[in-house]
Design an enzyme around this catalytic site. Structure first.
Site, PDB file in Angstrom:
ATOM      1  N   CYS A 132      49.585  45.680  39.091  1.00 20.01           N
ATOM      2  CA  CYS A 132      49.505  45.446  40.541  1.00 20.01           C
ATOM      3  C   CYS A 132      50.320  44.218  40.921  1.00 20.01           C
ATOM      4  O   CYS A 132      49.899  43.087  40.687  1.00 20.01           O
ATOM      5  CB  CYS A 132      48.052  45.276  40.971  1.00 20.01           C
ATOM      6  SG  CYS A 132      47.843  44.967  42.744  1.00 20.01           S
ATOM      7  N   CYS A 135      48.742  41.954  43.567  1.00 18.83           N
ATOM      8  CA  CYS A 135      47.593  41.198  43.046  1.00 18.83           C
ATOM      9  C   CYS A 135      48.044  39.994  42.231  1.00 18.83           C
ATOM     10  O   CYS A 135      47.464  38.906  42.327  1.00 18.83           O
ATOM     11  CB  CYS A 135      46.724  42.087  42.161  1.00 18.83           C
ATOM     12  SG  CYS A 135      46.169  43.631  42.911  1.00 18.83           S
ATOM     13  N   ASP A 136      49.066  40.184  41.395  1.00 17.64           N
ATOM     14  CA  ASP A 136      49.369  39.199  40.359  1.00 17.64           C
ATOM     15  C   ASP A 136      50.758  38.573  40.457  1.00 17.64           C
ATOM     16  O   ASP A 136      51.086  37.694  39.651  1.00 17.64           O
ATOM     17  CB  ASP A 136      49.223  39.852  38.979  1.00 17.64           C
ATOM     18  CG  ASP A 136      47.806  40.350  38.722  1.00 17.64           C
ATOM     19  OD1 ASP A 136      46.868  39.723  39.248  1.00 17.64           O
ATOM     20  OD2 ASP A 136      47.642  41.363  38.019  1.00 17.64           O
TER      21      ASP A 136
END
Length: 315
Positions: A132, A135-136
């Site tokens: 992701c 997300c990261d």
């Protein structure tokens, strides 16, 4: 017999459980093989509102579970192997438990990121390997990153990650990309995106502090090499966890549950869906939690006046 059952314990399922429990519906929450969902494989979560210093993914999920339990939600760790949604009450076959019935059902079984199945890949999730970018990506500011994949999602993630990384290298096992022309053009026009096509990933290489490289095979020459990198993003798609439904719920061509616009309602009255199992676009913890709230409110409204069991006689 239960008033409501929630299948799945990611942000969506746990939020639904909190709302149902606070409405005195005493929900049963059935955890699958990964209690807490994908966030339990994430180290630090920095984009969930209310945690200015961030919070560890497993801790966030554990807090949500405790909150649901505090209001009366019941949890069982097992698998739902079969459902009968032909009439209410619905029947669920649960591994190690048997058949149970419920007046309403919330499906929040999520979507599992597809992995390559190469050496040291799964062990490195959250330690330099991610599925992701939104997300990261922030954690790789000023780093070199590899994106594995050749479809639209890989091109989208590669472009997004150039906001943080000094270089984003796309690795694809074919010499051609499956992505649409417009997505390919955007990636090729991005000066930070480099290419290693016709390369088959073989193994994730880790050091003391995380990922340091990706071992690949050159499909033209057969030679193996290690591409140095600080992080690897696997972008080969997701698979919604809907097989156990046996085709009783309407899905799109990829298996994502279709809900009526603006609601969590499925094609079967009394069955609701929330989280990544019905969201192929955003796939964020906060959007999943929001849809879990919607599902619980829709479920509560449905149960008001649609009871099939005389709960006044229950002990």
């Amino acid at each position: 017999m239960y008033k409501a059952i929630v299948i799945g314990t990611g942000p969506a399922g746990l939020t639904a459980a909190i709302y149902l429990a606070r409405a005195n519906l005493n929900p049963l929450v059935i955890e699958g093989p990964e209690p807490g969902g994908q966030l339990t494989t994430t180290t630090e979560v920095e984009n969930f509102p209310g945690f200015p210093e961030g919070i560890m993914g497993p801790e966030l999920m554990d807090n949500m579970r405790k909150q649901a339990e505090r209001f009366g939600a019941e949890f069982k760790t097992s698998w739902v192997t079969k459902v009968d949604l032909s009439k209410r009450p619905f029947k669920l076959t649960v591994e190690g438990v048997g058949e149970i019935e419920t007046e309403s059902l919330i499906i929040s079984t999520g979507a599992s990121a597809k992995l390559l199945g190469i050496e040291n890949e799964r062990e490195s999730i959250g330690r330099g390997v991610s599925t992701c970018a939104t997300c990261d990506g922030f954690f790789f500011r000023g780093k070199k990153i590899i994106v594995i994949g050749g479809g639209d999602s890989a091109m989208e993630e590669a472009n997004f990650l150039t906001r943080f990384a000094t270089e984003v290298r796309v690795v694809n096992r074919r010499s051609e990309l499956r992505a649409s022309k417009i997505m390919q053009d955007r990636a090729r026009e991005n000066a930070k995106v480099t290419w290693s096509l016709n390369r088959t990933p073989l193994a994730v290489i880790s050091g003391d502090k995380g990922v340091i490289g990706l071992k690949v095979k050159n499909n033209e020459t057969g030679e193996e090499e290690v591409i140095e990198t600080d992080g690897i993003f696997v972008a080969i798609g997701h698979k919604p966890n809907t097989d156990f439904l046996g085709g009783q719920i309407t899905t799109d061509d990829h298996g994502y549950i279709l809900v009526k616009p603006g609601t969590s309602m499925t094609n079967i009255e009394g069955v609701f869906a929330c989280g990544d199992v019905q969201d192929s676009k955003y796939r964020q913890a906060i959007t999943a939690a929001g849809s879990g709230c919607m599902a619980a409110l829709d479920c509560e409204k449905f149960l008001d006046g649609h009871a099939v069991h005389d709960w006044s006689q229950s002990v």
